[in-house]
Design a protein around this motif. Structure first.
Motif, PDB file in Angstrom:
ATOM      1  N   ARG A  10      -0.016  -3.201   1.502  1.00 40.61           N
ATOM      2  CA  ARG A  10      -0.729  -2.847   0.273  1.00 40.61           C
ATOM      3  C   ARG A  10       0.258  -2.613  -0.864  1.00 40.61           C
ATOM      4  O   ARG A  10       0.046  -3.054  -1.996  1.00 40.61           O
ATOM      5  CB  ARG A  10      -1.581  -1.601   0.514  1.00 40.61           C
ATOM      6  CG  ARG A  10      -2.491  -1.251  -0.650  1.00 40.61           C
ATOM      7  CD  ARG A  10      -3.551  -0.245  -0.243  1.00 40.61           C
ATOM      8  NE  ARG A  10      -2.985   1.026   0.145  1.00 40.61           N
ATOM      9  CZ  ARG A  10      -3.018   1.531   1.385  1.00 40.61           C
ATOM     10  NH1 ARG A  10      -3.600   0.821   2.352  1.00 40.61           N
ATOM     11  NH2 ARG A  10      -2.484   2.696   1.670  1.00 40.61           N
ATOM     12  N   LEU A  35      -6.763  -7.699  -2.887  1.00 43.52           N
ATOM     13  CA  LEU A  35      -7.247  -6.770  -1.881  1.00 43.52           C
ATOM     14  C   LEU A  35      -8.724  -6.451  -2.100  1.00 43.52           C
ATOM     15  O   LEU A  35      -9.158  -6.213  -3.225  1.00 43.52           O
ATOM     16  CB  LEU A  35      -6.428  -5.482  -1.906  1.00 43.52           C
ATOM     17  CG  LEU A  35      -4.946  -5.626  -1.544  1.00 43.52           C
ATOM     18  CD1 LEU A  35      -4.242  -4.273  -1.619  1.00 43.52           C
ATOM     19  CD2 LEU A  35      -4.765  -6.222  -0.166  1.00 43.52           C
ATOM     20  N   CYS A  36      -9.472  -6.451  -1.023  1.00 38.43           N
ATOM     21  CA  CYS A  36     -10.895  -6.057  -1.055  1.00 38.43           C
ATOM     22  C   CYS A  36     -11.715  -6.891  -2.033  1.00 38.43           C
ATOM     23  O   CYS A  36     -12.696  -6.394  -2.609  1.00 38.43           O
ATOM     24  CB  CYS A  36     -11.019  -4.574  -1.387  1.00 38.43           C
ATOM     25  SG  CYS A  36     -10.177  -3.505  -0.214  1.00 38.43           S
ATOM     26  N   GLY A  37     -11.317  -8.118  -2.302  1.00 39.09           N
ATOM     27  CA  GLY A  37     -12.074  -8.971  -3.206  1.00 39.09           C
ATOM     28  C   GLY A  37     -11.861  -8.663  -4.663  1.00 39.09           C
ATOM     29  O   GLY A  37     -12.578  -9.178  -5.517  1.00 39.09           O
ATOM     30  N   VAL A  39      -9.884  -5.245  -7.027  1.00 40.03           N
ATOM     31  CA  VAL A  39     -10.043  -3.814  -7.310  1.00 40.03           C
ATOM     32  C   VAL A  39      -9.186  -3.442  -8.518  1.00 40.03           C
ATOM     33  O   VAL A  39      -8.223  -4.137  -8.843  1.00 40.03           O
ATOM     34  CB  VAL A  39      -9.621  -2.945  -6.104  1.00 40.03           C
ATOM     35  CG1 VAL A  39     -10.566  -3.119  -4.942  1.00 40.03           C
ATOM     36  CG2 VAL A  39      -8.192  -3.289  -5.682  1.00 40.03           C
ATOM     37  N   ASN A  44      -5.962   2.646 -10.090  1.00 35.84           N
ATOM     38  CA  ASN A  44      -5.789   3.074  -8.706  1.00 35.84           C
ATOM     39  C   ASN A  44      -4.834   4.266  -8.682  1.00 35.84           C
ATOM     40  O   ASN A  44      -3.722   4.163  -9.195  1.00 35.84           O
ATOM     41  CB  ASN A  44      -5.209   1.921  -7.886  1.00 35.84           C
ATOM     42  CG  ASN A  44      -5.131   2.248  -6.402  1.00 35.84           C
ATOM     43  OD1 ASN A  44      -5.054   3.405  -6.016  1.00 35.84           O
ATOM     44  ND2 ASN A  44      -5.131   1.224  -5.579  1.00 35.84           N
TER      45      ASN A  44
END
Length: 288
Positions: A10, A35-37, A39, A44
């Protein structure tokens, strides 16, 4: 060597996306499309591309840049702790070197850094915050410097570090104010905290917006180690990611504390007790 899953993977993606956005598009990365489609990136809480160590990622790339950051972070943790011990407690050369060694090369930092949890870099910077706080009690010019050091903990990636630092600074402030019977520590911490808000605004505002717009979701119940396991933090010799004693006897599943490497060891504890007894009559030593 680092792993290629979970935390390091990550972190590599975060830094790679941010590096590409800045070098090719001339922009501070705000979105992670992988990541995750997809974000938010700047929003973050673990985003790290607005702290000084990102300057190492730009020339060396996210892989080597992060590895170099580990070395520098450990060196900073060692020097910061040694200087804090020397300046605040007035101890000699060998004790100050011991203090720096115990902190910077502890099982906690070694385990996390070797595992690639780069968001925890800021843990190694914390001694500098308390060094600056101690100096700011004596000279007002150190207040903005201390605010910058505290802001870096938030900009550095792991918001928990910032929270831990504020809790520790608050406890230290209370004891200093009580021991010395003076409000200066309280007013100093208040001024430092106020200065942190504008210093972190570039990340704080997007993070606050993302948190406000995010939907709530249910988490699985946390499995916390029972207090009867506490002695193992000091006496057990097993420092692996999931030591045998961190598993439940009934279902064999791991407890949550094992992730945060609770192993401390008996030698630092004995050293701390000896130091506490030797400096028992000194108010500053007691507060620290």
């Amino acid at each position: 060597k680092i792993a290629t899953y979970a935390d390091p993977n990550r972190a590599l993606v975060y830094h790679g996306v941010a590096r590409d956005a800045l070098l090719h598009d001339g922009e501070v990365a705000q979105w992670d499309p992988y990541l995750c489609g997809g974000v938010p990136l700047l929003g973050n809480p673990e985003a790290t591309h607005v702290n000084p160590f990102f300057l190492l990622v730009l020339p060396f790339g996210e892989d080597l840049g992060l590895r170099v950051s580990v070395t520098i972070s450990l060196a900073l943790g060692f020097l910061g702790t040694a200087l804090l011990a020397r300046r605040a407690l007035g101890i000699g050369l060998l004790p100050m070197l011991l203090a720096g060694t115990v902190f910077a090369f502890s099982g906690f930092l070694s385990w996390w850094f070797s595992g690639g949890a780069y968001a925890l870099f800021t843990m190694a910077w914390m001694p500098w915050l308390f060094f600056g706080f101690w100096e700011s009690l004596r000279r007002i010019v150190w207040i903005p410097i201390t605010a910058i050091l505290l802001a870096l903990l938030f900009l550095g990636g792991w918001p928990q570090t910032f929270v831990y630092a504020m809790i520790a600074a608050g406890i230290l402030t209370i004891w200093l104010a009580l021991f010395f019977r003076h409000p200066r520590p309280i007013s100093t911490l208040a001024m430092v905290t106020l200065l942190v808000v504008p210093l972190t605004a570039i990340k704080l505002l997007p993070v606050a917006e993302v948190q406000a717009l995010s939907a709530s979701f249910e988490r699985a119940p946390v499995r916390v180690l029972p207090l009867t396991f506490a002695p193992k933090m000091f006496l057990a010799r097993d420092q692996y990611e999931r030591p045998e004693w961190a598993f439940g006897e009934e279902d064999g599943k791991p407890f949550d504390w094992r992730e945060y490497e609770t192993y401390t060891g008996i030698l630092p504890v004995v050293s701390a007790l000896i130091g506490a007894l030797v400096t028992l009559r000194r108010r500053l030593s007691a507060a620290l």
